[in-house]
Design a protein around this motif. Sequence first.
Motif, PDB file in Angstrom:
ATOM      1  N   ALA A 175       0.831  -1.211   0.000  1.00 26.38           N
ATOM      2  CA  ALA A 175       0.000   0.000   0.000  1.00 26.38           C
ATOM      3  C   ALA A 175       0.863   1.257   0.000  1.00 26.38           C
ATOM      4  O   ALA A 175       0.529   2.249  -0.657  1.00 26.38           O
ATOM      5  N   THR A 176       1.989   1.225   0.687  1.00 21.87           N
ATOM      6  CA  THR A 176       2.845   2.403   0.814  1.00 21.87           C
ATOM      7  C   THR A 176       3.682   2.648  -0.427  1.00 21.87           C
ATOM      8  O   THR A 176       3.796   3.783  -0.901  1.00 21.87           O
ATOM      9  N   TYR A 177       4.294   1.600  -0.960  1.00 22.39           N
ATOM     10  CA  TYR A 177       5.251   1.754  -2.064  1.00 22.39           C
ATOM     11  C   TYR A 177       4.695   1.370  -3.432  1.00 22.39           C
ATOM     12  O   TYR A 177       5.377   1.529  -4.437  1.00 22.39           O
ATOM     13  N   GLY A 178       3.486   0.852  -3.467  1.00 20.34           N
ATOM     14  CA  GLY A 178       2.865   0.517  -4.748  1.00 20.34           C
ATOM     15  C   GLY A 178       3.380  -0.749  -5.386  1.00 20.34           C
ATOM     16  O   GLY A 178       3.105  -1.020  -6.554  1.00 20.34           O
ATOM     17  N   MET A 179       4.133  -1.527  -4.639  1.00 20.16           N
ATOM     18  CA  MET A 179       4.630  -2.818  -5.120  1.00 20.16           C
ATOM     19  C   MET A 179       4.943  -3.688  -3.914  1.00 20.16           C
ATOM     20  O   MET A 179       5.162  -3.172  -2.818  1.00 20.16           O
ATOM     21  N   SER A 180       4.958  -4.981  -4.129  1.00 23.77           N
ATOM     22  CA  SER A 180       5.248  -5.903  -3.033  1.00 23.77           C
ATOM     23  C   SER A 180       6.730  -5.840  -2.660  1.00 23.77           C
ATOM     24  O   SER A 180       7.555  -5.375  -3.461  1.00 23.77           O
ATOM     25  N   PRO A 181       7.086  -6.310  -1.478  1.00 27.27           N
ATOM     26  CA  PRO A 181       8.503  -6.355  -1.113  1.00 27.27           C
ATOM     27  C   PRO A 181       9.320  -7.189  -2.106  1.00 27.27           C
ATOM     28  O   PRO A 181      10.439  -6.819  -2.459  1.00 27.27           O
ATOM     29  N   ALA A 182       8.760  -8.286  -2.574  1.00 34.13           N
ATOM     30  CA  ALA A 182       9.476  -9.133  -3.540  1.00 34.13           C
ATOM     31  C   ALA A 182       9.708  -8.387  -4.850  1.00 34.13           C
ATOM     32  O   ALA A 182      10.782  -8.483  -5.455  1.00 34.13           O
ATOM     33  N   GLU A 183       8.705  -7.640  -5.298  1.00 33.46           N
ATOM     34  CA  GLU A 183       8.864  -6.871  -6.532  1.00 33.46           C
ATOM     35  C   GLU A 183       9.904  -5.771  -6.355  1.00 33.46           C
ATOM     36  O   GLU A 183      10.718  -5.524  -7.244  1.00 33.46           O
ATOM     37  N   HIS A 184       9.896  -5.118  -5.208  1.00 34.99           N
ATOM     38  CA  HIS A 184      10.899  -4.081  -4.935  1.00 34.99           C
ATOM     39  C   HIS A 184      12.303  -4.671  -4.984  1.00 34.99           C
ATOM     40  O   HIS A 184      13.198  -4.115  -5.613  1.00 34.99           O
ATOM     41  N   LEU A 185      12.492  -5.803  -4.328  1.00 32.71           N
ATOM     42  CA  LEU A 185      13.795  -6.459  -4.307  1.00 32.71           C
ATOM     43  C   LEU A 185      14.217  -6.877  -5.712  1.00 32.71           C
ATOM     44  O   LEU A 185      15.367  -6.673  -6.115  1.00 32.71           O
ATOM     45  N   SER A 186      13.293  -7.407  -6.465  1.00 37.50           N
ATOM     46  CA  SER A 186      13.575  -7.814  -7.841  1.00 37.50           C
ATOM     47  C   SER A 186      13.987  -6.621  -8.701  1.00 37.50           C
ATOM     48  O   SER A 186      14.946  -6.687  -9.474  1.00 37.50           O
ATOM     49  N   ARG A 187      13.291  -5.506  -8.552  1.00 41.51           N
ATOM     50  CA  ARG A 187      13.640  -4.297  -9.302  1.00 41.51           C
ATOM     51  C   ARG A 187      15.028  -3.781  -8.916  1.00 41.51           C
ATOM     52  O   ARG A 187      15.796  -3.364  -9.769  1.00 41.51           O
ATOM     53  N   ARG A 188      15.339  -3.796  -7.634  1.00 42.83           N
ATOM     54  CA  ARG A 188      16.655  -3.365  -7.165  1.00 42.83           C
ATOM     55  C   ARG A 188      17.746  -4.234  -7.776  1.00 42.83           C
ATOM     56  O   ARG A 188      18.778  -3.743  -8.228  1.00 42.83           O
TER      57      ARG A 188
END
Length: 151
Positions: free
Chosen positions: A50-63
Amino acid sequence: MPVRASDDVLRHLCRARDHADRHYDQPLDLEQLAAVAGISKYHFQRLFTATYGMSPAEHLSRRRVERAQDLLRATNLTVTEVCMAVGFSSLGSFSTRFSELVGVSPSEFRRRYADGAPRIPGCYLFMAGLAERYPPAESASEEKPSGMARA
């Protein structure tokens, strides 16, 4: 009803996101990131999304893909070496995710964007990475720092 995080919870979420950003090359899962935030993993998943607009897994994958782009442009590492260096455990999943996010395969990305610039030899990167994580012991009789083995 959308979930809204308080300022205190936002600090905890930010701490977990920063942890993921710093340790993108290590195996991280939802439980570990939630523990860093001090929140249950299910609540953490909902609040982070809800805060970042993506799941933690998606954030990690993007990084990981962002870092892979840097390595593909600037080093002579193979695509497989880049895949492993940024924390993916499978070349297939790395190539698929990279292509989804960037629009081209890792090999094509390197061909298009490396610009023929001289590349940093991979051995220097690995030596520098090890030197940053594990400073040399003052004497040979000292024990190795904890956490030397990587899973």
